[in-house]
Design a protein around this motif. Structure first.
Motif, short mmCIF file in Angstrom:
data_model
loop_
_atom_site.label_atom_id
_atom_site.label_comp_id
_atom_site.label_asym_id
_atom_site.label_seq_id
_atom_site.Cartn_x
_atom_site.Cartn_y
_atom_site.Cartn_z
N ARG A 167 0.81 -1.21 0.00
CA ARG A 167 0.00 0.00 0.00
C ARG A 167 0.84 1.26 0.00
N HIS A 177 -1.24 -4.92 2.57
CA HIS A 177 -2.65 -5.18 2.86
C HIS A 177 -2.78 -6.59 3.43
N ASP A 181 -10.37 -7.33 0.51
CA ASP A 181 -11.49 -6.40 0.56
C ASP A 181 -12.58 -6.84 -0.41
N HIS A 257 -17.32 -1.73 2.19
CA HIS A 257 -16.68 -3.02 1.87
C HIS A 257 -16.38 -3.76 3.15
N HIS A 259 -13.37 -5.78 4.99
CA HIS A 259 -11.97 -6.19 5.01
C HIS A 259 -11.95 -7.47 5.83
ZN LIG Z 1 -8.69 -4.00 3.49
#
Ligand SMILES: [Zn+2]
Length: 278
Positions: A167, A177, A181, A257, A259
């Motif tokens: 990221r 990450h 997601d 979303h 995660h």
């Molecule tokens: Zn995430």
């Protein structure tokens, strides 16, 4: 009297159901950083073997009479030869394996300034919350939960960011990450991937409304950025497929979303390895 074709059909159904009952979930192996190495442990007894990787106790499961260790390989692992250890009465025996290289793509994101340059207050909150979250994710409970036939995908949706992405927030490199997601409209129900026990439930600074489930033997799952919790408390048991919350965008998030993180022996691993076909 049953006709021969009908009898044959019943036999076939019985055979099919017997094989269904015996089928147990088994993760896919991927010996890369962020993957899982599945190592046979030559222990003959019924009791689960004690296996360690980098000082952390490893999940073990039995298949066709043999024991296997599911070693979570951290994203920070250097490619090359390594070993887990099987603790026996006569001392530790090495279980050698090799980790291949994997280049995860970089992902550039623009996020709100307040989530990158934290105020003193936010930083203090984050530091307060971290031990609670890490403690829940990295906990080893020596109980073996019975393995279900399959892991439930927490929800259907578009993968908006993949596991392992390096990221870069507003041009600055950050931690990779550590989850997958899955984007979906706010309010979409989220299901528990596996059976277990709720070990953390809170509204965290980065992760938003979050639930952590302990599946036993150091396997945990985390569900973040939820809009609403359902009526579950720490210590409650959940079944695979049970609704545990709703998709939202709480915490550091750029849209609704989920995660979803999976962890083995404190290593965050690719959640897709737990799904049948991905
Ligand atoms: Zn995430």
């Amino acid at each position: 009297m049953l006709s021969t074709p009908r009898l044959l059909l019943i036999c076939l159904i019985l055979l099919f159901s017997a094989s269904q009952v015996q089928a147990e979930f088994w993760p896919r192996e991927s010996r890369v950083p962020g993957g899982i190495a599945i190592l046979e442990v030559p222990q003959r007894s019924e009791a689960p073997p004690h296996v360690y990787f980098q000082e952390e106790r490893v999940y073990t499961a039995r298949k066709n009479g043999s024991w296997y260790a599911w070693v979570g390989i951290p994203l920070s692992q250097k490619p090359g030869d390594t070993q887990a250890y099987w603790r026996t009465r006569d001392g530790d025996l090495a279980l050698d394996f090799s980790v291949s290289n994997k280049e995860y793509p970089a992902q550039h994101l623009d996020v709100d300034y307040e989530y990158v340059a934290l105020s003193d207050e936010d930083l203090a909150r984050y530091r307060r919350e971290l031990p609670e979250l890490r403690g829940a994710m990295n906990h080893f409970r020596p109980v073996s939960e019975p393995l279900p036939e399959k892991v439930v995908k927490p929800l259907e949706g578009r993968y908006s960011s993949l596991f392992g992405f390096r990221r870069v927030f507003n041009g600055e490199p950050r931690n990779p990450h550590s989850g997958l997601d899955i984007a979906a409209p706010q309010g979409t129900p989220i299901q528990a991937a596996l059976p277990g026990k709720v070990v953390a439930k809170n509204h965290y600074f980065f992760n938003g409304k979050t639930l952590v489930i302990d599946h036993g033997q150091g396997m945990t799952s985390m569900y973040c950025h939820m809009h609403e919790f359902v009526d579950l408390q720490i210590g409650d048991r959940v079944e695979a497929g049970q609704v545990i919350g709703q998709v939202g965008t709480t915490g550091r998030s750029t849209g609704p979303h989920l995660h979803w993180t999976m962890s083995l022996n404190t290593a965050r691993v690719e959640p897709k390895l737990f799904l049948d076909s991905e």
